[in-house]
Design a protein around this motif. Structure first.
Motif, short mmCIF file in Angstrom:
data_model
loop_
_atom_site.label_atom_id
_atom_site.label_comp_id
_atom_site.label_asym_id
_atom_site.label_seq_id
_atom_site.Cartn_x
_atom_site.Cartn_y
_atom_site.Cartn_z
N PRO A 3 0.81 -1.21 0.00
CA PRO A 3 0.00 0.00 0.00
C PRO A 3 0.83 1.24 0.00
N THR A 4 0.20 2.35 -0.27
CA THR A 4 0.90 3.62 -0.29
C THR A 4 1.15 4.12 1.11
N ARG A 132 1.41 -13.12 12.73
CA ARG A 132 0.80 -12.56 13.93
C ARG A 132 0.88 -11.03 13.92
N LYS A 133 2.06 -10.52 13.62
CA LYS A 133 2.24 -9.07 13.59
C LYS A 133 1.44 -8.45 12.44
N GLY A 134 1.38 -9.14 11.31
CA GLY A 134 0.64 -8.62 10.17
C GLY A 134 -0.85 -8.53 10.44
N ASN A 135 -1.42 -9.54 11.08
CA ASN A 135 -2.84 -9.50 11.41
C ASN A 135 -3.15 -8.36 12.37
N ALA A 136 -2.24 -8.11 13.30
CA ALA A 136 -2.44 -6.99 14.22
C ALA A 136 -2.35 -5.66 13.49
N ALA A 137 -1.38 -5.54 12.59
CA ALA A 137 -1.21 -4.30 11.83
C ALA A 137 -2.37 -4.06 10.89
N ALA A 138 -2.98 -5.12 10.38
CA ALA A 138 -4.11 -4.97 9.47
C ALA A 138 -5.29 -4.31 10.15
N THR A 139 -5.34 -4.45 11.47
CA THR A 139 -6.44 -3.85 12.23
C THR A 139 -6.11 -2.46 12.73
N ALA A 182 1.49 -0.10 -5.30
CA ALA A 182 1.45 1.12 -4.51
C ALA A 182 0.07 1.76 -4.51
N ALA A 183 -0.76 1.44 -5.50
CA ALA A 183 -2.11 2.01 -5.54
C ALA A 183 -3.04 1.36 -4.52
N ASN A 184 -2.63 0.22 -3.95
CA ASN A 184 -3.48 -0.43 -2.95
C ASN A 184 -3.55 0.42 -1.70
N SER A 185 -4.65 0.35 -1.01
CA SER A 185 -4.84 1.11 0.22
C SER A 185 -4.90 0.17 1.41
N GLN A 186 -5.02 0.75 2.60
CA GLN A 186 -5.17 -0.07 3.80
C GLN A 186 -6.46 -0.87 3.77
N GLY A 187 -7.38 -0.49 2.89
CA GLY A 187 -8.66 -1.17 2.82
C GLY A 187 -8.55 -2.65 2.49
N ARG A 188 -7.45 -3.05 1.84
CA ARG A 188 -7.26 -4.46 1.49
C ARG A 188 -6.40 -5.22 2.49
N ALA A 189 -5.96 -4.55 3.53
CA ALA A 189 -5.00 -5.16 4.45
C ALA A 189 -5.53 -6.47 5.06
N LYS A 190 -6.75 -6.46 5.57
CA LYS A 190 -7.28 -7.66 6.21
C LYS A 190 -7.38 -8.82 5.22
N GLU A 191 -7.82 -8.52 4.01
CA GLU A 191 -7.92 -9.56 2.99
C GLU A 191 -6.55 -10.13 2.66
N ALA A 222 -4.26 -9.20 -5.53
CA ALA A 222 -3.70 -7.92 -5.08
C ALA A 222 -3.46 -7.01 -6.27
N ALA A 223 -2.98 -7.58 -7.37
CA ALA A 223 -2.70 -6.79 -8.56
C ALA A 223 -3.98 -6.21 -9.15
N GLU A 224 -5.02 -7.00 -9.23
CA GLU A 224 -6.27 -6.51 -9.81
C GLU A 224 -6.86 -5.40 -8.94
N ALA A 225 -6.71 -5.52 -7.62
CA ALA A 225 -7.18 -4.45 -6.73
C ALA A 225 -6.39 -3.17 -6.99
N ALA A 226 -5.08 -3.32 -7.22
CA ALA A 226 -4.24 -2.16 -7.50
C ALA A 226 -4.62 -1.53 -8.84
N PHE A 227 -4.84 -2.35 -9.86
CA PHE A 227 -5.20 -1.82 -11.17
C PHE A 227 -6.54 -1.09 -11.11
N ALA A 228 -7.45 -1.62 -10.30
CA ALA A 228 -8.78 -1.03 -10.21
C ALA A 228 -8.78 0.33 -9.54
N SER A 229 -7.83 0.54 -8.62
CA SER A 229 -7.82 1.79 -7.86
C SER A 229 -6.74 2.76 -8.32
N ALA A 230 -5.87 2.33 -9.24
CA ALA A 230 -4.75 3.17 -9.66
C ALA A 230 -5.21 4.37 -10.45
#
Length: 239
Positions: A3-4, A132-139, A182-191, A222-230
Motif C-alpha cells: 500500500p501507499t 501474527r504481527k501482520g494480522n495486528a497491523a491490518a487492524t 502502490a495504488a493499494n490502500s489499507q482497505g485491502r490489508a485484512k484480505e 492484489a494486482a487486480e485491486a491495484a489496477f482497479a484503484s490506480a
C-alpha cells in the motif's frame, strides 16, 4: 500487498543507517537503501522527480552519494534517469505491470511450493510470527508497518523455500512490482493477511499444490485491486 504511505520525507541522516561496529557499506549504498525504502513505502510516487539538491538536504549528505544512489536504483528499475531531465521514480505502464505480475505470480507459487516441500520448522516459526504481527497491523497498524510486514512475509516465504537463485530473483522483482501495488490502500490489508494465513497453513500442512495455488492467486488478486484503484498511468495518459 504494497500500500501507499504518507507523503512525509525521510529526515534522519543517511549516515546513521549503519550501527557502530558493523562493516560500513559505501555512503551511496546507504543512501540507496534509504531512498529504496521511501519509494517502496510510497513516499515518492511514480513519476515524481528526485532532485539531487533536495535529497542531499533531506538526508544530510553531499550530492555525490545521492548521485551514486540514484544510479544504483536505476539499475534496479526503481528510478528512471534521463539526460537533462534528471531522476524520477519509475512509471510502470499497465502493459508492463501486467507482465511483471504474471511473472511474480508464477514465481511466488514456486516459492510457496518449495516452502511446503522443505517444511523447515525454524522458517515456519518465523512466518508464524510475521503473520501474527501482520494480522495486528491490518487492524490498527500504520501504512508503513503494513508495507514492511508484507515484505517480511514474502521474504521469509522465499527463504523457507531454500532456493538462493529464486530468492535473489524474487527480491528484485518484488521491489519492481511494488510500484504496481502502490495504488493499494489499507482497505485491502485484512484480505491480504487472510490470504497470507491460508498460504502459511498450506505450507505447514506440506500441501505443495494448495500452497502454490494460493500464493499465485494472492498476487493476481492484489494486482487486480491495484489496477482497479490506480490513477491513470503513463500509457493511459498518452505518454
Amino acid at each position: 500487498m504494497e500500500p501507499t504511505g504518507p507523503t512525509s520525507r525521510p529526515t534522519r541522516s543517511a549516515r546513521q543507517s549503519t550501527r557502530p561496529g558493523e562493516r560500513h557499506p559505501s555512503l551511496g549504498r546507504v543512501v540507496a537503501d534509504e531512498l529504496r525504502r521511501a519509494i517502496l513505502r510510497g513516499r515518492y510516487k511514480p513519476g515524481e522527480r528526485l532532485v539531487e539538491d533536495r535529497l542531499s538536504e533531506e538526508l544530510a549528505v553531499s550530492r555525490i552519494p545521492v548521485r551514486e544512489a540514484l544510479r544504483l536504483l536505476s539499475a534496479e528499475g526503481l528510478v528512471d534517469l534521463q539526460p537533462r531531465r534528471g531522476a524520477s521514480v519509475t512509471e510502470v505502464s499497465t502493459e508492463v505491470a501486467r507482465e511483471m505480475v504474471e511473472v511474480r505470480a508464477l514465481l511466488e507459487g514456486l516459492n510457496a511450493r518449495l516452502a511446503a516441500r522443505r517444511h523447515d520448522p525454524a522458517a515456519v516459526a518465523e512466518l508464524r510470527e510475521t503473520l501474527r504481527k501482520g494480522n495486528a497491523a491490518a487492524t490498527a497498524g500504520t501504512v508503513e508497518e503494513l508495507v514492511d510486514l508484507n515484505s517480511e512475509f514474502h521474504d521469509r516465504l522465499a527463504k523457507a523455500g531454500r532456493n538462493t537463485i529464486l530468492l535473489d530473483i524474487m527480491r528484485s522483482l518484488r521491489e519492481r512490482t511494488s510500484l504496481v501495488f502502490a495504488a493499494n490502500s489499507q482497505g485491502r490489508a485484512k484480505e491480504d493477511w487472510q490470504e497470507h494465513s491460508g498460504i502459511l497453513a498450506a505450507v505447514i500442512d506440506g500441501d505443495e499444490e494448495l500452497a502454490s495455488l494460493l500464493a499465485t492467486r494472492h498476487v493476481f488478486r492484489a494486482a487486480e485491486a491495484a489496477f482497479a484503484s490506480a490513477i491513470p498511468r503513463a500509457d493511459d495518459a498518452g505518454g
